[in-house]
Motif scaffolding. Structure first.
Motif, PDB file in Angstrom:
ATOM      1  N   PHE A 276       0.824  -1.204   0.000  1.00 13.96           N
ATOM      2  CA  PHE A 276       0.000   0.000   0.000  1.00 13.96           C
ATOM      3  C   PHE A 276       0.861   1.258   0.000  1.00 13.96           C
ATOM      4  CE2 PHE A 276      -2.608   3.227   2.245  1.00 13.96           C
ATOM      5  CZ  PHE A 276      -3.635   3.319   1.314  1.00 13.96           C
ATOM      6  N   GLN A 277       1.949   1.243   0.743  1.00  9.09           N
ATOM      7  CA  GLN A 277       2.851   2.394   0.748  1.00  9.09           C
ATOM      8  C   GLN A 277       3.430   2.632  -0.641  1.00  9.09           C
ATOM      9  OE1 GLN A 277       5.726   1.485   3.775  1.00  9.09           O
ATOM     10  NE2 GLN A 277       4.259   1.706   5.456  1.00  9.09           N
ATOM     11  N   GLN A 278       3.832   1.568  -1.308  1.00  7.50           N
ATOM     12  CA  GLN A 278       4.378   1.697  -2.657  1.00  7.50           C
ATOM     13  C   GLN A 278       3.312   2.185  -3.639  1.00  7.50           C
ATOM     14  OE1 GLN A 278       5.810  -2.276  -3.270  1.00  7.50           O
ATOM     15  NE2 GLN A 278       7.748  -1.915  -2.196  1.00  7.50           N
ATOM     16  N   TYR A 279       2.113   1.667  -3.490  1.00  6.73           N
ATOM     17  CA  TYR A 279       1.016   2.054  -4.379  1.00  6.73           C
ATOM     18  C   TYR A 279       0.666   3.529  -4.181  1.00  6.73           C
ATOM     19  CZ  TYR A 279      -3.672   2.145  -6.425  1.00  6.73           C
ATOM     20  OH  TYR A 279      -4.786   2.457  -7.169  1.00  6.73           O
ATOM     21  N   ALA A 280       0.575   3.953  -2.898  1.00  6.62           N
ATOM     22  CA  ALA A 280       0.227   5.337  -2.598  1.00  6.62           C
ATOM     23  C   ALA A 280       1.311   6.293  -3.140  1.00  6.62           C
ATOM     24  CB  ALA A 280       0.046   5.532  -1.103  1.00  6.62           C
ATOM     25  N   ALA A 281       2.573   5.904  -3.007  1.00  2.03           N
ATOM     26  CA  ALA A 281       3.676   6.738  -3.490  1.00  2.03           C
ATOM     27  C   ALA A 281       3.620   6.861  -5.015  1.00  2.03           C
ATOM     28  CB  ALA A 281       5.013   6.148  -3.059  1.00  2.03           C
ATOM     29  N   ALA A 282       3.330   5.758  -5.687  1.00  2.00           N
ATOM     30  CA  ALA A 282       3.233   5.782  -7.143  1.00  2.00           C
ATOM     31  C   ALA A 282       2.068   6.655  -7.604  1.00  2.00           C
ATOM     32  CB  ALA A 282       3.061   4.360  -7.673  1.00  2.00           C
ATOM     33  N   ARG A 283       0.955   6.560  -6.901  1.00  2.00           N
ATOM     34  CA  ARG A 283      -0.201   7.383  -7.242  1.00  2.00           C
ATOM     35  C   ARG A 283       0.108   8.857  -7.033  1.00  2.00           C
ATOM     36  NH1 ARG A 283      -4.542   6.399 -10.009  1.00  2.00           N
ATOM     37  NH2 ARG A 283      -5.856   7.596  -8.567  1.00  2.00           N
ATOM     38  N   ALA A 284       0.810   9.175  -5.948  1.00  2.00           N
ATOM     39  CA  ALA A 284       1.125  10.567  -5.634  1.00  2.00           C
ATOM     40  C   ALA A 284       2.030  11.184  -6.715  1.00  2.00           C
ATOM     41  CB  ALA A 284       1.819  10.650  -4.277  1.00  2.00           C
ATOM     42  N   GLN A 285       2.913  10.405  -7.289  1.00  2.00           N
ATOM     43  CA  GLN A 285       3.805  10.913  -8.331  1.00  2.00           C
ATOM     44  C   GLN A 285       3.047  11.231  -9.611  1.00  2.00           C
ATOM     45  OE1 GLN A 285       6.876   7.990  -8.832  1.00  2.00           O
ATOM     46  NE2 GLN A 285       7.894   8.493  -6.894  1.00  2.00           N
ATOM     47  N   LYS A 286       1.901  10.542  -9.816  1.00  2.26           N
ATOM     48  CA  LYS A 286       1.139  10.761 -11.048  1.00  2.26           C
ATOM     49  C   LYS A 286       0.183  11.936 -10.920  1.00  2.26           C
ATOM     50  CE  LYS A 286       1.304   5.908 -12.453  1.00  2.26           C
ATOM     51  NZ  LYS A 286       0.513   4.707 -12.772  1.00  2.26           N
ATOM     52  N   ILE A 287      -0.110  12.361  -9.721  1.00  2.89           N
ATOM     53  CA  ILE A 287      -1.055  13.456  -9.508  1.00  2.89           C
ATOM     54  C   ILE A 287      -0.375  14.806  -9.752  1.00  2.89           C
ATOM     55  CG2 ILE A 287      -2.531  14.618  -7.808  1.00  2.89           C
ATOM     56  CD1 ILE A 287      -3.027  11.898  -6.553  1.00  2.89           C
TER      57      ILE A 287
END
Length: 287
Positions: A276-287
């Motif tokens: 989840f931490q990795q997923y959230a970080a990846a999502r944050a980079q795309k925003i």
């Protein structure tokens, strides 16, 4: 008898208790079905979304009357009435008169009666009755598990990526970060799908009869799972804590599978925080 004394019972006792649970479940189920679409009083029990209706109360009254009459020396733990009898009684019935009340209140036909007998805190007898599908699931330790009196067994799915799972979300999901949402998303990515029925007892019996391959959930009560645990185990499945250690009903966490994917599902649950931490970080980079 106290909990320190080992209770004595025979296979014939288990069969008797199984028949008592069956009688109670069928009677309560008939009452629930008769009230389908007719409930007038829907209330919250102190927590948002935790509903109770007259169907819950009337079905529980029917179950309590039968069990008190047939097993007067046993304790009872019921969802609406709470603890009845001595807390240290080695024989305790765990009763959910209407598991899936929210579904029932919305006329969504996924609800059931769940009646389990704990002997020294170990689920030993279980009956789950779904009056909407007229499905009666029964089991007792070493006596096997049945659906409408015919033997059932868990699925043969051997890997997580080929599995279909089910889970649920506790009433406190809005107020806590430990809300099962990350686990749900993670397992959705790893499997052929994750379902949510809104009834822990139905989730367990669906694992027991092979419709689903695994189930996990947090925030549930002994009366939600006691009966289903017996049925899954007697159908050849495994029930444990998330980490595969022995199940402790008081934790409110359960992992139940066909046995073949148990370790893999346990490992996936343990890996969820990092994922989840990795997923959230990846999502944050795309925003």
């Amino acid at each position: 008898m106290t909990s320190a004394q080992k209770p004595v019972f025979s296979p014939s006792d288990l069969q008797t208790w199984l028949e008592i649970a069956t009688e109670a479940a069928l009677a309560a189920g008939a009452e629930i079905f008769s009230l389908w679409g007719k409930v007038q009083q829907i209330q919250e029990k102190g927590r948002a979304g935790d509903l109770v209706t007259e169907a819950d109360r009337q079905a529980e009254a029917i179950i309590l009357e039968i069990i008190k009459r047939r097993c007067p020396d046993h304790a009872i733990l019921a969802e609406e009435s709470g603890q009845l009898g001595q807390v240290d009684n080695p024989f305790c019935w765990a009763i959910d008169p209407l598991d899936g009340t929210t579904n029932f209140a919305h006329s969504y036909p996924v609800s059931c009666v769940s009646i389990g007998l704990l002997i020294q805190d170990i689920p030993t007898v279980g009956v789950v009755y779904n009056p909407f599908r007229q499905e009666l699931f029964r089991a007792a330790t070493s006596l096997g598990a049945t659906l409408n009196r015919r033997p059932i067994q868990v699925s043969t799915t051997a890997s997580l990526d080929k599995s279909l799972l089910v889970t649920g979300f506790a009433y406190d999901r809005v107020k806590t970060l430990d809300n099962n949402y990350p686990e749900f998303c993670h397992l959705t990515h790893l499997t052929q799908g994750v379902r949510r029925s809104g009834s822990a007892a139905i989730d367990l019996i669906d694992v027991a009869c092979g419709r689903l391959d695994g189930y996990w959930e947090r925030g549930i009560n002994p009366w939600d799972m006691a009966a289903g645990i017996v049925i899954v185990r007697e159908a050849g499945g495994i029930v444990s804590a998330y980490d595969c250690s022995p199940l402790d009903l008081s934790t409110g966490r359960i992992l139940a599978t066909n046995g073949k994917i148990h370790q893999e599902l346990s490992q996936a649950l343990a890996a969820t925080p990092q994922w989840f931490q990795q997923y959230a970080a990846a999502r944050a980079q795309k925003i």
